[in-house]
Design a protein around this motif. Structure first.
Motif, PDB file in Angstrom:
ATOM      1  N   ALA A   1       0.824  -1.213   0.000  1.00  0.00           N
ATOM      2  CA  ALA A   1       0.000   0.000   0.000  1.00  0.00           C
ATOM      3  C   ALA A   1       0.857   1.262   0.000  1.00  0.00           C
ATOM      4  CB  ALA A   1      -0.930   0.005   1.213  1.00  0.00           C
ATOM      5  N   HIS A   2       2.145   1.132  -0.307  1.00  0.00           N
ATOM      6  CA  HIS A   2       3.034   2.292  -0.337  1.00  0.00           C
ATOM      7  C   HIS A   2       3.791   2.330  -1.658  1.00  0.00           C
ATOM      8  CE1 HIS A   2       5.959   5.294   0.569  1.00  0.00           C
ATOM      9  NE2 HIS A   2       6.958   4.449   0.747  1.00  0.00           N
ATOM     10  N   GLY A   3       3.535   3.349  -2.460  1.00  0.00           N
ATOM     11  CA  GLY A   3       4.152   3.449  -3.770  1.00  0.00           C
ATOM     12  C   GLY A   3       5.664   3.527  -3.746  1.00  0.00           C
ATOM     13  N   GLY A   4       6.226   4.077  -2.676  1.00  0.00           N
ATOM     14  CA  GLY A   4       7.674   4.200  -2.577  1.00  0.00           C
ATOM     15  C   GLY A   4       8.402   2.872  -2.490  1.00  0.00           C
ATOM     16  N   ASN A   5       7.669   1.789  -2.220  1.00  0.00           N
ATOM     17  CA  ASN A   5       8.288   0.463  -2.131  1.00  0.00           C
ATOM     18  C   ASN A   5       8.459  -0.198  -3.494  1.00  0.00           C
ATOM     19  OD1 ASN A   5       8.395   0.603   0.666  1.00  0.00           O
ATOM     20  ND2 ASN A   5       6.468  -0.487   0.960  1.00  0.00           N
ATOM     21  N   ALA A   6       7.975   0.442  -4.550  1.00  0.00           N
ATOM     22  CA  ALA A   6       7.924  -0.199  -5.872  1.00  0.00           C
ATOM     23  C   ALA A   6       9.289  -0.681  -6.357  1.00  0.00           C
ATOM     24  CB  ALA A   6       7.309   0.761  -6.891  1.00  0.00           C
ATOM     25  N   ASP A   7      10.320   0.149  -6.233  1.00  0.00           N
ATOM     26  CA  ASP A   7      11.640  -0.244  -6.726  1.00  0.00           C
ATOM     27  C   ASP A   7      12.189  -1.440  -5.952  1.00  0.00           C
ATOM     28  OD1 ASP A   7      11.603   1.747  -8.608  1.00  0.00           O
ATOM     29  OD2 ASP A   7      12.849   3.142  -7.462  1.00  0.00           O
ATOM     30  N   GLY A   8      12.042  -1.423  -4.637  1.00  0.00           N
ATOM     31  CA  GLY A   8      12.516  -2.531  -3.821  1.00  0.00           C
ATOM     32  C   GLY A   8      11.791  -3.823  -4.139  1.00  0.00           C
ATOM     33  N   ILE A   9      10.489  -3.734  -4.336  1.00  0.00           N
ATOM     34  CA  ILE A   9       9.697  -4.921  -4.672  1.00  0.00           C
ATOM     35  C   ILE A   9      10.103  -5.468  -6.037  1.00  0.00           C
ATOM     36  CG2 ILE A   9       7.382  -5.746  -5.193  1.00  0.00           C
ATOM     37  CD1 ILE A   9       6.324  -3.731  -3.147  1.00  0.00           C
ATOM     38  N   ARG A  10      10.309  -4.555  -6.997  1.00  0.00           N
ATOM     39  CA  ARG A  10      10.713  -4.993  -8.335  1.00  0.00           C
ATOM     40  C   ARG A  10      12.038  -5.741  -8.285  1.00  0.00           C
ATOM     41  NH1 ARG A  10      14.300  -2.903 -11.416  1.00  0.00           N
ATOM     42  NH2 ARG A  10      14.329  -0.937 -10.239  1.00  0.00           N
ATOM     43  N   LEU A  11      13.005  -5.194  -7.559  1.00  0.00           N
ATOM     44  CA  LEU A  11      14.303  -5.861  -7.435  1.00  0.00           C
ATOM     45  C   LEU A  11      14.169  -7.222  -6.776  1.00  0.00           C
ATOM     46  CD1 LEU A  11      16.482  -2.819  -6.266  1.00  0.00           C
ATOM     47  CD2 LEU A  11      16.562  -3.948  -8.500  1.00  0.00           C
ATOM     48  N   ALA A  12      13.371  -7.276  -5.710  1.00  0.00           N
ATOM     49  CA  ALA A  12      13.182  -8.539  -4.997  1.00  0.00           C
ATOM     50  C   ALA A  12      12.507  -9.578  -5.877  1.00  0.00           C
ATOM     51  CB  ALA A  12      12.359  -8.297  -3.734  1.00  0.00           C
TER      52      ALA A  12
ATOM     53  N   VAL B   1       2.858  -9.926  -7.027  1.00  0.00           N
ATOM     54  CA  VAL B   1       2.852  -8.567  -6.463  1.00  0.00           C
ATOM     55  C   VAL B   1       1.513  -7.900  -6.754  1.00  0.00           C
ATOM     56  CG1 VAL B   1       3.902  -6.280  -6.499  1.00  0.00           C
ATOM     57  CG2 VAL B   1       5.343  -8.317  -6.752  1.00  0.00           C
ATOM     58  N   TRP B   2       0.937  -7.298  -5.721  1.00  0.00           N
ATOM     59  CA  TRP B   2      -0.258  -6.466  -5.897  1.00  0.00           C
ATOM     60  C   TRP B   2      -0.020  -5.131  -5.209  1.00  0.00           C
ATOM     61  CZ3 TRP B   2      -3.829  -3.871  -2.870  1.00  0.00           C
ATOM     62  CH2 TRP B   2      -4.988  -3.417  -3.546  1.00  0.00           C
ATOM     63  N   GLY B   3      -0.194  -4.055  -5.958  1.00  0.00           N
ATOM     64  CA  GLY B   3      -0.017  -2.721  -5.407  1.00  0.00           C
ATOM     65  C   GLY B   3      -1.338  -2.000  -5.310  1.00  0.00           C
ATOM     66  N   ALA B   4      -1.588  -1.364  -4.177  1.00  0.00           N
ATOM     67  CA  ALA B   4      -2.861  -0.664  -3.954  1.00  0.00           C
ATOM     68  C   ALA B   4      -2.973   0.536  -4.878  1.00  0.00           C
ATOM     69  CB  ALA B   4      -2.970  -0.222  -2.500  1.00  0.00           C
ATOM     70  N   ARG B   5      -4.055   0.589  -5.636  1.00  0.00           N
ATOM     71  CA  ARG B   5      -4.322   1.708  -6.519  1.00  0.00           C
ATOM     72  C   ARG B   5      -5.809   2.018  -6.480  1.00  0.00           C
ATOM     73  NH1 ARG B   5       0.334   1.714  -6.384  1.00  0.00           N
ATOM     74  NH2 ARG B   5       1.900   1.862  -8.040  1.00  0.00           N
ATOM     75  N   VAL B   6      -6.155   3.282  -6.573  1.00  0.00           N
ATOM     76  CA  VAL B   6      -7.548   3.703  -6.705  1.00  0.00           C
ATOM     77  C   VAL B   6      -7.640   4.521  -7.979  1.00  0.00           C
ATOM     78  CG1 VAL B   6      -9.412   5.112  -5.748  1.00  0.00           C
ATOM     79  CG2 VAL B   6      -8.020   3.706  -4.226  1.00  0.00           C
ATOM     80  N   ALA B   7      -8.432   4.051  -8.934  1.00  0.00           N
ATOM     81  CA  ALA B   7      -8.575   4.768 -10.198  1.00  0.00           C
ATOM     82  C   ALA B   7      -9.052   6.192  -9.940  1.00  0.00           C
ATOM     83  CB  ALA B   7      -9.566   4.041 -11.107  1.00  0.00           C
ATOM     84  N   GLY B   8      -8.338   7.173 -10.474  1.00  0.00           N
ATOM     85  CA  GLY B   8      -8.709   8.563 -10.278  1.00  0.00           C
ATOM     86  C   GLY B   8      -8.316   9.112  -8.931  1.00  0.00           C
ATOM     87  N   GLY B   9      -7.507   8.342  -8.179  1.00  0.00           N
ATOM     88  CA  GLY B   9      -7.090   8.802  -6.855  1.00  0.00           C
ATOM     89  C   GLY B   9      -6.183  10.010  -6.920  1.00  0.00           C
ATOM     90  N   ASP B  10      -6.075  10.728  -5.820  1.00  0.00           N
ATOM     91  CA  ASP B  10      -5.280  11.956  -5.808  1.00  0.00           C
ATOM     92  C   ASP B  10      -3.913  11.710  -5.175  1.00  0.00           C
ATOM     93  OD1 ASP B  10      -5.974  11.615  -3.200  1.00  0.00           O
ATOM     94  OD2 ASP B  10      -6.718  13.653  -2.882  1.00  0.00           O
ATOM     95  N   ALA B  11      -3.253  12.787  -4.779  1.00  0.00           N
ATOM     96  CA  ALA B  11      -1.883  12.733  -4.298  1.00  0.00           C
ATOM     97  C   ALA B  11      -1.782  12.181  -2.874  1.00  0.00           C
ATOM     98  CB  ALA B  11      -1.269  14.136  -4.358  1.00  0.00           C
TER      99      ALA B  11
END
Length: 240
Positions: free
Chosen positions: A110-121, A134-144
């Motif tokens: 649920a944290h976008g900043g983990n993407a690079d670490g997860i990809r490497l792993a 891998v599943w990453g939390a996303r909400v279509a049209g979500g904000d910042a």
């Protein structure tokens, strides 16, 4: 806070699966989410999601990894980060540790900043022959970050943690404008150096019913992913 997941099995219960089980590892963070949301917002969200699949017969839920790659938020007091490389090392070791017990490992994040670490792993683990999803939390049209979307989700799952007095009404249209093009710069410079003591965007005050609708959209997404991507492979590996 309520129990993060339904039940933790004993080692004999895991052994009884005969290796036909999936280890689910929730990944969160411990970083600033504005003056109105707690530092463990991402971890709370991911555990609430994982809680909904914990009772599937082939799922073993690990404790959440509550620290991630949050270097871009280092300028905010309370933020703790282990960086992408360390995160990747930890995840690879978890996969290796589960290799003799589980048929595969699913990282739910649920944290976008983990993407690079997860990809490497994921790349390293798969190169060693492990099954990693891998599943990453996303909400279509979500904000910042820490804006309307995350605030609404926290109002749905942990309303007592939201500091209502710190909420500031903002533009609904502006709150939905994506900030993705500046992601690289934020990671290098850090959002704290650009806007001290402030969130990256003022959160628009959620409307009535918005919180529950957003939560069910996210929950439906993770459930559909489990059934479409994981259930069939795990059932196929079961005893004949």
């Amino acid at each position: 806070m309520a129990e993060p997941y339904v039940a933790v099995p004993t080692w004999t219960e895991v052994a009884a699966s005969g290796g036909n089980c999936l280890l689910v590892v929730p990944l969160g963070s411990f970083e600033q989410h504005g003056p109105h949301l707690p530092l463990d917002t991402d971890t709370r969200v991911v555990m609430a999601l994982v809680d909904q699949v914990a009772e599937l017969p082939f799922v073993v839920v690990a404790p959440a990894l509550s620290f991630g790659a949050s270097g871009e938020h280092a300028g905010f007091p309370g933020t703790l980060s282990i960086g992408s490389e360390v995160l990747a090392d930890v995840l690879v070791e978890l996969v290796r540790s589960a290799r003799a017990t589980c048929a595969g490992v699913a990282f739910v994040c649920a944290h976008g900043g983990n993407a690079d670490g997860i990809r490497l792993a994921k790349e390293r683990a798969r190169s060693e022959g492990d099954r990693v999803f891998v599943w990453g939390a996303r909400v279509a049209g979500g904000d910042a970050h820490a804006g309307r979307t995350e605030t609404s989700l926290m109002l749905a799952i942990a309303p007592d943690t939201v500091r209502y007095g710190e909420l500031e009404a903002g533009s609904h249209r502006g709150a939905r404008r994506p900030l993705a093009p500046a992601a690289g710069g934020r990671r290098e410079v850090g959002v704290g150096q650009r806007r001290p003591r402030k969130t990256r965007r003022k959160p628009a005050r959620p409307r009535a019913g918005c919180s529950s609708r957003l939560w069910w959209r996210k929950l439906t997404s993770v459930l559909e992913w489990f059934w479409s991507e994981l259930t069939e492979p795990m059932v196929a590996m079961g005893p004949e």
